[in-house]
Design an enzyme around this catalytic site. Structure first.
Site, mmCIF file in Angstrom:
data_model
loop_
_atom_site.group_PDB
_atom_site.id
_atom_site.type_symbol
_atom_site.label_atom_id
_atom_site.label_comp_id
_atom_site.label_asym_id
_atom_site.label_seq_id
_atom_site.Cartn_x
_atom_site.Cartn_y
_atom_site.Cartn_z
ATOM 1 N N ARG A 35 0.830 -1.209 0.000
ATOM 2 C CA ARG A 35 0.000 0.000 0.000
ATOM 3 C C ARG A 35 0.865 1.260 0.000
ATOM 4 O O ARG A 35 0.455 2.295 -0.547
ATOM 5 C CB ARG A 35 -0.942 -0.038 1.213
ATOM 6 C CG ARG A 35 -2.069 -1.086 1.036
ATOM 7 C CD ARG A 35 -2.597 -1.571 2.356
ATOM 8 N NE ARG A 35 -3.784 -2.410 2.256
ATOM 9 C CZ ARG A 35 -3.762 -3.740 2.047
ATOM 10 N NH1 ARG A 35 -2.607 -4.370 1.902
ATOM 11 N NH2 ARG A 35 -4.888 -4.430 1.987
ATOM 12 N N ASP A 324 -3.588 -15.467 7.622
ATOM 13 C CA ASP A 324 -2.311 -15.918 7.035
ATOM 14 C C ASP A 324 -1.492 -16.759 8.009
ATOM 15 O O ASP A 324 -0.461 -17.319 7.635
ATOM 16 C CB ASP A 324 -1.478 -14.711 6.596
ATOM 17 C CG ASP A 324 -2.099 -14.006 5.404
ATOM 18 O OD1 ASP A 324 -2.897 -14.644 4.691
ATOM 19 O OD2 ASP A 324 -1.790 -12.819 5.183
HETATM 20 C C1 S3P Z 1 -4.068 -9.178 2.366
HETATM 21 C C2 S3P Z 1 -5.293 -9.692 2.687
HETATM 22 C C3 S3P Z 1 -5.534 -11.117 2.972
HETATM 23 C C4 S3P Z 1 -4.238 -11.867 3.213
HETATM 24 C C5 S3P Z 1 -3.176 -11.506 2.229
HETATM 25 C C6 S3P Z 1 -2.865 -10.033 2.296
HETATM 26 C C7 S3P Z 1 -3.935 -7.738 2.100
HETATM 27 O O1 S3P Z 1 -6.211 -11.707 1.894
HETATM 28 O O2 S3P Z 1 -4.477 -13.267 3.170
HETATM 29 O O3 S3P Z 1 -1.990 -12.235 2.501
HETATM 30 O O4 S3P Z 1 -2.810 -7.212 2.117
HETATM 31 O O5 S3P Z 1 -4.967 -7.087 1.886
HETATM 32 P P1 S3P Z 1 -7.821 -11.652 1.770
HETATM 33 O O6 S3P Z 1 -8.218 -10.275 1.938
HETATM 34 O O7 S3P Z 1 -8.133 -12.215 0.423
HETATM 35 O O8 S3P Z 1 -8.306 -12.540 2.876
#
Ligand code: S3P
Length: 444
Positions: A35, A324
């Site tokens: 981000r 995660d």
């Molecule tokens: C993330 C959101 C999660 C996570 C990924 C990183 C992010 O996925 O599993 O490793 O940075 O927004 P989901 O939003 O699909 O659950």
């Protein structure tokens, strides 16, 4: 000298037993690093970043923005200087953007690029190109985006410019920060208001960082809204260490008798701290020291000492907050007394690998009784044996099984570990310094 064989995949071997001690700082937060590049690039002015994760996933995002004309210096020891081009300053890249293994890059960029004036194609490796993308392309289409996927709804994603996007009200069917963020980033370019409601809280780094760049975001209950057409103003960012990487050491020190470890400067955002809550429910000894705020993100040093863990039924509301961390939480469960039951975690089946099946297979190979279910797993704690497991190219599976060796009766070999570099460059060295008997080498 030229090697007589082509280099094969990376393999880890880890001696059974041992403990973890000392103080260490794991690399920067992956979600926040992505981000930082995205918002820093779209901002007016220069954004200085420290603590950036120099892993392949966040570097894929960095390279993508360079290819769209953004001048970024670094990374130099986690430091970056991003010379933002403003909301309308991105340029058409010379070719498709290759996002490697990174689902976050692809889903967030799908939204961010849907409102640009140029066509762009997003692609990745075999794992990323087989992950579901309709979860973002369908709501983006409702906003007026033109995005083509394969017949099965996977990448490559071909994004074509169309008219102006329109804000929508979208109730997400799944708790996904990637979907939420994708729509909010598209919403920056949309006419009117974009609102996203989530069925359960998910990581809120996008909202926090947008506010940090001076962009108004309204959050009432589970509904997050922003108005399109505003501007981002550059700011400096200090990215905390990634709690998802710290999780391997939280579990490792908990399960390995005699451990005492201090993990420095870890992000403890309440939408990410499920791993601490779950481990504490299991009886872990984790202290949060020196809690502070770093540019809108809460941070602490985490002290963890070994403890006797017990099996629990993991509350469903903790699942998105630890999504995660399940590969390594399954390892904690395998070392706990009694049964651990995970439900409501079907999203694990569509991560970098099918983390329910791959973890259950690996645990079974090591002699653990673990039964996969459609949305989770039932694990009976007990001994872990030695053996050979396949990470299926999934970084978090590779690291989870490396940590399991701390309680194994014999060495563990983990195959297909190259992707550890997507989120945790330097894992082998840091883990070695903490006391893990880990070696890495290439298969022939
Ligand atoms: C993330 C959101 C999660 C996570 C990924 C990183 C992010 O996925 O599993 O490793 O940075 O927004 P989901 O939003 O699909 O659950």
């Amino acid at each position: 000298m030229k090697t007589p064989y082509p280099a094969g995949k990376l393999r880890f071997t880890i001696g059974g037993g041992g403990c973890l001690s000392g103080r260490l700082r794991v690399p920067g937060d992956k979600s926040i690093s992505h981000r930082a590049i995205m918002l820093g690039s779209l901002a007016r002015g220069t954004t200085k970043v420290s603590g950036f994760l120099e892993g392949e996933d966040s570097l894929a995002t960095l390279t993508a923005f360079r290819q769209m004309g953004v001048d970024i210096s670094g990374p130099d020891n986690g430091h970056l200087i991003i010379r933002g081009v403003g909301m309308a300053g991105l340029r058409e890249p010379p070719g498709p953007l290759d996002l490697g293994n990174s689902g976050t890059s692809m889903r967030l960029l799908a939204g961010l690029l849907a409102g640009q004036h140029f066509p762009v194609t997003l692609s990745g490796d075999d794992s990323l190109n087989s992950r579901p993308m309709r979860r973002v392309t369908e709501p983006l289409a409702q906003m007026g985006a033109h995005i083509e996927t394969s017949a099965t709804g996977t990448a490559p994603l071909c994004i074509r410019p169309g008219g102006m996007l329109s804000g929508i009200n979208y109730a997400m069917p799944i708790a996904s920060a990637q979907v939420k963020s994708s729509l909010l980033l598209a919403g920056l370019y949309a006419q009117g208001e974009t609102c996203v409601s989530e069925p359960a809280p998910t990581r809120d780094h996008t909202e926090r960082m947008l506010r940090g760049f001076g962009y108004p975001v309204r959050g009432v209950g589970n509904r997050i809204c922003l108005e399109g057409g505003g501007e981002l103003l550059s700011t400096d960012l200090d990215i905390p260490a990634d709690i998802s990487s710290a999780a391997f050491f939280l579990v490792g020190a908990s399960i390995a008798e005699g451990s005492d470890l201090l993990l420095e400067h870890v992000g403890i955002n309440p939408t990410r701290d499920g791993v601490i809550n779950i481990l504490r429910m299991m009886g872990a000894d984790i202290q949060l020291l020196n809690q502070r705020d770093m540019g809108g993100e809460p941070v602490a040093d985490l002290q963890v000492r070994s403890a006797r863990l017990r099996g629990v039924k993991i509350p469903v509301d903790q699942v998105p907050l630890a999504i995660d961390e399940f590969p390594v939480l399954f390892v904690a469960a395998a070392c706990a007394e009694g049964e651990t039951i995970v439900t409501g975690a079907e999203e694990l089946r569509v991560k970098e690998s099918d983390r329910i099946q791959v973890m259950a297979d690996g645990l079974n190979r090591l002699g653990v009784t673990a039964r996969p279910t459609p949305d989770g797993m039932v694990i009976r704690g007990g001994g872990i044996g030695g053996g050979r497991v396949d990470s299926h190219g999934d970084h978090r599976i590779a690291m989870a099984f490396s940590i399991a060796a701390l309680r194994a009766s014999a060495p563990i070999q983990v195959d297909d570990c190259d992707n550890v570099n997507t989120s945790f460059p330097g894992f082998v060295n840091l883990a070695t310094a903490a006391g893990l008997a880990i070696d890495s080498y290439r298969e022939r």
